[in-house]
Motif scaffolding. Sequence first.
Motif, mmCIF file in Angstrom:
data_model
loop_
_atom_site.group_PDB
_atom_site.id
_atom_site.type_symbol
_atom_site.label_atom_id
_atom_site.label_comp_id
_atom_site.label_asym_id
_atom_site.label_seq_id
_atom_site.Cartn_x
_atom_site.Cartn_y
_atom_site.Cartn_z
ATOM 1 N N VAL A 31 0.855 -1.186 0.000
ATOM 2 C CA VAL A 31 0.000 0.000 0.000
ATOM 3 C C VAL A 31 0.894 1.240 0.000
ATOM 4 C CG1 VAL A 31 -1.870 1.228 1.153
ATOM 5 C CG2 VAL A 31 -1.822 -1.275 1.178
ATOM 6 N N ALA A 79 9.484 3.821 -2.109
ATOM 7 C CA ALA A 79 9.672 2.561 -1.376
ATOM 8 C C ALA A 79 8.757 1.478 -1.942
ATOM 9 C CB ALA A 79 9.403 2.776 0.115
ATOM 10 N N GLY A 80 7.466 1.788 -2.082
ATOM 11 C CA GLY A 80 6.504 0.784 -2.545
ATOM 12 C C GLY A 80 6.805 0.324 -3.964
ATOM 13 N N GLY A 108 12.601 17.328 -1.561
ATOM 14 C CA GLY A 108 13.540 16.240 -1.232
ATOM 15 C C GLY A 108 14.246 15.793 -2.485
ATOM 16 N N ARG A 135 12.675 15.170 -8.993
ATOM 17 C CA ARG A 135 11.895 14.151 -8.273
ATOM 18 C C ARG A 135 10.776 13.578 -9.122
ATOM 19 N NH1 ARG A 135 11.697 13.293 -2.539
ATOM 20 N NH2 ARG A 135 9.932 11.942 -2.911
ATOM 21 N N GLN A 177 -8.691 2.192 1.168
ATOM 22 C CA GLN A 177 -9.007 0.922 1.825
ATOM 23 C C GLN A 177 -10.176 1.155 2.781
ATOM 24 O OE1 GLN A 177 -5.504 2.129 2.681
ATOM 25 N NE2 GLN A 177 -5.350 1.789 0.487
ATOM 26 N N GLY A 192 4.287 6.116 3.543
ATOM 27 C CA GLY A 192 4.983 7.355 3.881
ATOM 28 C C GLY A 192 4.949 7.656 5.378
ATOM 29 N N ALA A 215 7.286 4.980 6.095
ATOM 30 C CA ALA A 215 6.292 4.351 6.970
ATOM 31 C C ALA A 215 6.983 3.632 8.126
ATOM 32 C CB ALA A 215 5.433 3.370 6.174
ATOM 33 N N SER A 237 19.322 13.933 4.795
ATOM 34 C CA SER A 237 19.264 13.647 3.344
ATOM 35 C C SER A 237 19.318 12.151 3.053
ATOM 36 C CB SER A 237 20.435 14.316 2.604
ATOM 37 O OG SER A 237 20.233 15.682 2.528
ATOM 38 N N GLN A 238 18.638 11.348 3.844
ATOM 39 C CA GLN A 238 18.741 9.891 3.713
ATOM 40 C C GLN A 238 17.432 9.210 3.350
ATOM 41 O OE1 GLN A 238 21.396 7.638 4.234
ATOM 42 N NE2 GLN A 238 22.646 9.464 4.024
HETATM 43 C C1 LIG Z 1 11.151 18.699 3.734
HETATM 44 C C2 LIG Z 1 11.681 17.386 3.277
HETATM 45 C C3 LIG Z 1 12.900 17.323 2.627
HETATM 46 C C4 LIG Z 1 13.414 16.089 2.238
HETATM 47 N N1 LIG Z 1 14.627 16.037 1.616
HETATM 48 C C5 LIG Z 1 15.133 14.853 1.248
HETATM 49 C C6 LIG Z 1 16.389 14.767 0.582
HETATM 50 O O1 LIG Z 1 17.037 15.777 0.285
HETATM 51 N N2 LIG Z 1 16.867 13.549 0.267
HETATM 52 C C7 LIG Z 1 16.163 12.424 0.552
HETATM 53 O O2 LIG Z 1 16.649 11.339 0.255
HETATM 54 N N3 LIG Z 1 14.959 12.459 1.138
HETATM 55 C C8 LIG Z 1 14.428 13.643 1.497
HETATM 56 N N4 LIG Z 1 13.197 13.685 2.081
HETATM 57 C C9 LIG Z 1 12.479 12.443 2.366
HETATM 58 C C10 LIG Z 1 11.918 11.713 1.140
HETATM 59 O O3 LIG Z 1 11.101 12.566 0.380
HETATM 60 C C11 LIG Z 1 11.130 10.522 1.666
HETATM 61 O O4 LIG Z 1 11.978 9.774 2.514
HETATM 62 C C12 LIG Z 1 10.632 9.598 0.559
HETATM 63 O O5 LIG Z 1 9.715 10.264 -0.283
HETATM 64 C C13 LIG Z 1 9.934 8.416 1.215
HETATM 65 O O6 LIG Z 1 9.442 7.544 0.246
HETATM 66 P P1 LIG Z 1 8.242 6.573 0.636
HETATM 67 O O7 LIG Z 1 7.929 5.800 -0.588
HETATM 68 O O8 LIG Z 1 8.573 5.844 1.882
HETATM 69 O O9 LIG Z 1 7.030 7.544 1.035
HETATM 70 P P2 LIG Z 1 6.286 8.653 0.165
HETATM 71 O O10 LIG Z 1 7.183 9.251 -0.840
HETATM 72 O O11 LIG Z 1 5.628 9.543 1.152
HETATM 73 O O12 LIG Z 1 5.176 7.814 -0.620
HETATM 74 C C14 LIG Z 1 4.056 7.263 0.054
HETATM 75 C C15 LIG Z 1 2.956 7.002 -0.963
HETATM 76 O O13 LIG Z 1 1.870 6.356 -0.295
HETATM 77 C C16 LIG Z 1 0.657 6.962 -0.693
HETATM 78 N N5 LIG Z 1 -0.336 6.725 0.372
HETATM 79 C C17 LIG Z 1 -0.393 7.298 1.598
HETATM 80 N N6 LIG Z 1 -1.415 6.794 2.298
HETATM 81 C C18 LIG Z 1 -2.026 5.880 1.496
HETATM 82 C C19 LIG Z 1 -3.141 5.009 1.662
HETATM 83 N N7 LIG Z 1 -3.830 4.961 2.794
HETATM 84 N N8 LIG Z 1 -3.474 4.193 0.632
HETATM 85 C C20 LIG Z 1 -2.767 4.217 -0.525
HETATM 86 N N9 LIG Z 1 -1.706 5.008 -0.737
HETATM 87 C C21 LIG Z 1 -1.336 5.821 0.269
HETATM 88 C C22 LIG Z 1 1.018 8.422 -0.916
HETATM 89 O O14 LIG Z 1 0.084 9.078 -1.747
HETATM 90 C C23 LIG Z 1 2.395 8.293 -1.570
HETATM 91 O O15 LIG Z 1 2.310 8.147 -2.960
HETATM 92 C C24 LIG Z 1 12.668 14.910 2.496
HETATM 93 C C25 LIG Z 1 11.419 14.972 3.109
HETATM 94 C C26 LIG Z 1 10.926 16.204 3.515
HETATM 95 C C27 LIG Z 1 9.581 16.273 4.215
#
Ligand SMILES: Cc1cc2nc3c(=O)[nH]c(=O)nc-3n(C[C@H](O)[C@H](O)[C@H](O)COP(=O)(O)OP(=O)(O)OC[C@H]3O[C@@H](n4cnc5c(N)ncnc54)[C@H](O)[C@@H]3O)c2cc1C
Length: 360
Positions: free
Chosen positions: A12, A17-18, A47, A105, A129, A158, A288, A297-298
């Motif tokens: 989900v 990541a997903g 990011g 991005r 869901q 996320g 998550a 920046s990780q």
């Molecule tokens: C201000 C800021 C600056 C950043 N700078 C950096 C950087 O320079 N370098 C770096 O590496 N990282 C940076 N990050 C972090 C980076 O953006 C995240 O770590 C990364 O996007 C995480 O990926 P993810 O797939 O785990 O989550 P996300 O990118 O958040 O993706 C989650 C997905 O799940 C979906 N979703 C949520 N809830 C549901 C649900 N109930 N059902 C279905 N779908 C759902 C969302 O719509 C989204 O598409 C930064 C973050 C912030 C806030």
Amino acid sequence: MAAHRSFDAVIVGAGPAGLALGTLLRPEQRVLVLERRALPARSPPIGESLPGAAAVLLQRLQLLAAFRESGHRERGAAVSVWDVDRPVWRDAIQDPAGPGWYLDRRKFEQMLRRRALDVGVTLGEGCKQTDIRHRHGQWQLDTTLGSFKAPVLVDATGRNGHLARRLGLQRYADDPLLCLYCFLDQADESQDATMRIQADAHGWWYTVRLPYGQRVLAYHMDVDDPLCRRLLRRPDAFLARAREHALLAEVLEGLAPARIRGRPAGTSLLKVAQLPKAGPGFLAIGDALLAFDPLASQGLFHSLASATSAAKAIEAGLHQSLGAYQDEMRAVSQRYLWHLKASYQGPRRFGHATFWQRRQ
Ligand SMILES: Cc1cc2nc3c(=O)[nH]c(=O)nc-3n(C[C@H](O)[C@H](O)[C@H](O)COP(=O)(O)OP(=O)(O)OC[C@H]3O[C@@H](n4cnc5c(N)ncnc54)[C@H](O)[C@@H]3O)c2cc1C
């Protein structure tokens, strides 16, 4: 999708990541990724900094060549006014894994989405869901796109960790850090490639030129700081405040204010020991599981790395490999928290200010 209601894994969240996990589990497994958005977000996500070590992870996804051709920009030097009240330079070339990149991005996420679809991941977009339960060894999800089942369910939603919360797992998320940011239009002739980081009494700034002709300017401060609300409504005041710092003023000269957005940005951690409590076959990855402070920046690296570890754990059978996954993620969290604390200890000259007291 209607033909395949039964999967080996349901993920989900179609963020980095997903999508990476879905790609890694195919072609051996039938994988469904459910995403709540029907369309990509209008503004680019904040990011953009990806460390050079991510090349190995992109290679595993068989994306390194496509990534190199996508117009992301190699990282240059970083200059920060942090521990001391003068600029200190650090050259990205000193990183043994390579300098890394500043990403476009949108292109990055489109590339991951395309790859997932190419390898045969089923993607359900615009999905909510309505019910989730575990019965007879299977997760069953009722959603607005239909009902699905799989023995493995992964939270990749996320930093809010919607799925884990819904299944009763708790998070540590007590850092009120908010990132205020804007994308400023910048003439292409500007050649400044440095990442500029500036601490002040209310928090810290960064700015860097992006690969597509804009510059990001971000200010990280506490959400309960009255200045925060004022700046959010006043793009001109936001830019003027940044220009009070010589390090930032040098590259912000002549740029016009742009709409300010705000995003929670503090550390937010799922309690890793609790993972089994959600039910058998449940995992969390990316933000998550552990959402990093942007200072590190990780986040993107961790999204790809935790997806890689999760894919190995799922392939080896979660009942035996969950413990190893938990140990690895616990070690990642501990190392990160140690480095984060050390970084925030740096600007001692602001020790009187609430923002820094909270973190020192
Ligand atoms: C201000 C800021 C600056 C950043 N700078 C950096 C950087 O320079 N370098 C770096 O590496 N990282 C940076 N990050 C972090 C980076 O953006 C995240 O770590 C990364 O996007 C995480 O990926 P993810 O797939 O785990 O989550 P996300 O990118 O958040 O993706 C989650 C997905 O799940 C979906 N979703 C949520 N809830 C549901 C649900 N109930 N059902 C279905 N779908 C759902 C969302 O719509 C989204 O598409 C930064 C973050 C912030 C806030």
